[in-house]
Write an enzyme that holds these catalytic residues in place. Structure first.
Site, PDB file in Angstrom:
ATOM      1  N   GLU A 149       0.798  -1.229   0.000  1.00 48.59           N
ATOM      2  CA  GLU A 149       0.000   0.000   0.000  1.00 48.59           C
ATOM      3  C   GLU A 149       0.829   1.276   0.000  1.00 48.59           C
ATOM      4  O   GLU A 149       0.784   2.058   0.964  1.00 48.59           O
ATOM      5  CB  GLU A 149      -0.968   0.021   1.183  1.00 48.59           C
ATOM      6  CG  GLU A 149      -1.981  -1.086   1.135  1.00 48.59           C
ATOM      7  CD  GLU A 149      -3.157  -0.863   2.085  1.00 48.59           C
ATOM      8  OE1 GLU A 149      -3.174   0.156   2.813  1.00 48.59           O
ATOM      9  OE2 GLU A 149      -4.068  -1.694   2.085  1.00 48.59           O
ATOM     10  N   GLU A 184      -4.951  -8.585   1.319  1.00 46.92           N
ATOM     11  CA  GLU A 184      -5.557  -8.236   2.611  1.00 46.92           C
ATOM     12  C   GLU A 184      -7.047  -8.039   2.420  1.00 46.92           C
ATOM     13  O   GLU A 184      -7.476  -7.426   1.439  1.00 46.92           O
ATOM     14  CB  GLU A 184      -5.003  -6.911   3.183  1.00 46.92           C
ATOM     15  CG  GLU A 184      -3.612  -6.984   3.730  1.00 46.92           C
ATOM     16  CD  GLU A 184      -3.119  -5.641   4.271  1.00 46.92           C
ATOM     17  OE1 GLU A 184      -3.944  -4.791   4.668  1.00 46.92           O
ATOM     18  OE2 GLU A 184      -1.892  -5.458   4.286  1.00 46.92           O
TER      19      GLU A 184
END
Ligand code: GBH
Length: 439
Positions: free
Chosen positions: A154, A347
C-alpha cells in the site's frame, strides 16, 4: 456452495511493526513508527509497537497455530530496521515450511528506518536505491525459500498518510507525489533484484484497491469519482502495469506538484513485468462534487472539489462500510484494465469489538464479513478473474497504526497483558472453509 480450486492459496496476513515487538532485539534500529508513536498525540492512548503481540518471541507457537487452522500461505513483512540481522526471518521461514505453509514476504510495510527518513525519507530519490540494497540482502538470505514477494504494501498509505495528512509516520507534510514516485521507483528497482535472488518464486506488489463510486450519474459527481480513483488507484496501477502516470492525474495535481522528480527511464524501471498482483480491499468510497470548495480532512489534494459521502448500511469498528460488491468490482476492474495477470487478495478483513467470554470470542460479524467477501471473490472468479489466493487481515489482533491496540482485526484474539492467543469463532470458521475448499 462455492468451491475454490484445489491450488488456491488460503492465507492470513500480518506486518512486522504491528505484531513483532522486540524493537531493540538483534540490533534492530529505530523506525519512523517508533519515533512517531513516541510523540504524544500521534497514536490513540499513547500506544506503541514496543511489545505489540510479542510475535518475535512467540513465532514458533504462532506458526503452529497457523498450521492448526490449515493455512496454506502466510504473508508477513520483513522489517527494514532489522536489515543488519535477518536471523528471525530465517527461523520464521523455516518454521513455516516445516508446517507446509508458503512464506509470502513483503519488503516494506510502513516501517522505514529512522536513519533513512533523516536523510529525506521517501521524498528523497536515494531512498529507492537504499531499498533496492535492502531487497538484495533479504533476497540473498531468504530467496531460496520464499514463495512470493511483495515489494511494497500500500504505497498509497506511505505517501498520502505519511507525507500528506501526516496521520501515519513520519507525519511530515511534504511533496507527497515525490514520495509516490520514489516508492514506485523502489518497487521497480527491487523487482529484478528479487528475481535474480529468488528465481523460483513470484514477484508482486500489494496495492490498495478501493472501489470508488459516484454518488449520482451527474457529470460533476462522475468527475469527482474519476479524480479520487486517479489518486487512490490509477496513480499506482498505471505506472506499474502500463508504464505511465495517468494524464488526468498529472493535470489534476498541477497546482501542487510539477512532477519534475520523474526522470527519463524511471517508468521503464517501475513497469518491470510482474508474476502476480496483490490487491488489498476493505471498503468502497462514495464521492460527489462539492457545491463550493470544502476542506473535508481527506488525504486527497483535490482543491476541495470532492465530498466523501457515508454509505448506508452496516459499518465495522473502524466506521468503514461493509460492501462485498466493492471487492468483486475491484477484481473485475483490475482484470479488465490491467490484466491478464494472476491476482491475490493480499488483505481483506474487518475490526470489531471482540471480547473473550468463557474462553470464546463470538465474532459472528467477522464471519459474515469474511464469508460475504469470499463469496464476492468467487463471483469475480466465475466471471473470469484469475484469482489465485486470499489472505485474511489479520492473523492476530495487532497495533492498528494511529489507532493503537483498540481496533481488533485478528482471526485470533490477543490479550495484551498476558499475550495469550484465543482463536475467535472466525478462525474456526476459516479453518472449516479451508478444509472444505470453499464456502
Ligand atoms: C491496511 O491499510 C494496512 O495494510 C494494514 O497494515 C492495516 O492494519 C489494515 O489495512 C487495516 O487498517 O478513507 O480516504 O483514507 C488499509 C488502509 C484505509 C487505505 C482506507 C485506504 C481509504 C481512503 N486503507 N483508505 S481514506
Amino acid at each position: 456452495m462455492s468451491g475454490f480450486p484445489s491450488t488456491f492459496w488460503w492465507g492470513a496476513a500480518t506486518a512486522a511493526y504491528q505484531i513483532e515487538g522486540a524493537v531493540t532485539a538483534d540490533g534492530r534500529v529505530p523506525s519512523i513508527w517508533d519515533t512517531f508513536a513516541a510523540t504524544p498525540g500521534n497514536v490513540v492512548n499513547g500506544d506503541t509497537g514496543a511489545r505489540a503481540a510479542d510475535h518475535f518471541h512467540r513465532y514458533a507457537s504462532d506458526v503452529a497455530l497457523m498450521a492448526s487452522l490449515g493455512l496454506t500461505a502466510y504473508r508477513f513483512s520483513v522489517a527494514w530496521p532489522r536489515a543488519a540481522n535477518l536471523d528471525f526471518y530465517d527461523r520464521l521461514v523455516d518454521a513455516l515450511l516445516a508446517h507446509g505453509i508458503r512464506p509470502v514476504a513483503t519488503l516494506y510495510h510502513f516501517d522505514l528506518p529512522q536513519w533513512v527518513e533523516d536523510a529525506g525519507g521517501w521524498t528523497n530519490r536515494d531512498t529507492a536505491y537504499r531499498f533496492a540494497e535492502f531487497a538484495e540482502a533479504v533476497g540473498a538470505r531468504l530467496g531460496d525459500r520464499v514463495a512470493m514477494w511483495n515489494t511494497l504494501n500500500e504505497p498509497w498509505c506511505s505517501a498520502f498518510l505519511g507525507y500528506g495528512t501526516g496521520v501515519h509516520a513520519p507525519g511530515r507534510r511534504a511533496d507527497l507525489f515525490a514520495a509516490v514516485h520514489h516508492l514506485l521507483l523502489a518497487h521497480g528497482l527491487a523487482v529484478p533484484v528479487l528475481r535474480a535472488a529468488s528465481p523460483g518464486s513470484q514477484v508482486s506488489i500489494a496495492l490498495n484497491g478501493g472501489t470508488v463510486r459516484a454518488v449520482s450519474a451527474e457529470p460533476g459527481d462522475v468527475d469527482a469519482a474519476r479524480r479520487i480513483d486517479g489518486l487512490l488507484n490509477r496513480i499506482f496501477f498505471d505506472p506499474v502495469l502500463r508504464g505511465a502516470y495517468p494524464a488526468d492525474v498529472v493535470a489534476d495535481t498541477a497546482a501542487v506538484t510539477d512532477w519534475a522528480f520523474v526522470r527519463p527511464g524511471d517508468l521503464g524501471v517501475i513497469s518491470a513485468p510482474l508474476d502476480a498482483l496483490g490487491v488489498n480491499y476493505y471498503q468502497p468510497d462514495l464521492v460527489g462534487a462539492a457545491a463550493s470548495p470544502v476542506e473535508d480532512g481527506s488525504p486527497y489534494p483535490t482543491g476541495g472539489r470532492v465530498v466523501h459521502h457515508d454509505l448506508p448500511g452496516p459499518v465495522t469498528d473502524m466506521g468503514w462500510p461493509i460492501d462485498p460488491t466493492g471487492l468483486r468490482d475491484m477484481l473485475l476492474r483490475v482484470t479488465a484494465d490491467y490484466g491478464p495477470i494472476p491476482l491475490y487478495v493480499t488483505e481483506n478483513g474487518a475490526a470489531f469489538v471482540d471480547t473473550v467470554v468463557d474462553g470464546r470470542v463470538r465474532d459472528a460479524q467477522r464471519v459474515d464479513y469474511l464469508r460475504s467477501h469470499l463469496a464476492a471473490a468467487h463471483e469475480a472468479m466465475a466471471a473470469g478473474v484469475d484469482l489465485r489466493g486470499y489472505f485474511a487481515w489479520s492473523l492476530l489482533d495487532n497495533f492498528e497504526w494511529a489507532l493503537g491496540y483498540g481496533k481488533r482485526f485478528g482471526l485470533v484474539h490477543v490479550d495484551y497483558r498476558t499475550f495469550t492467543r484465543t482463536p475467535k469463532d472466525s478462525a474456526f470458521w476459516y479453518r472449516d472453509v479451508i478444509r472444505r475448499g470453499g464456502l
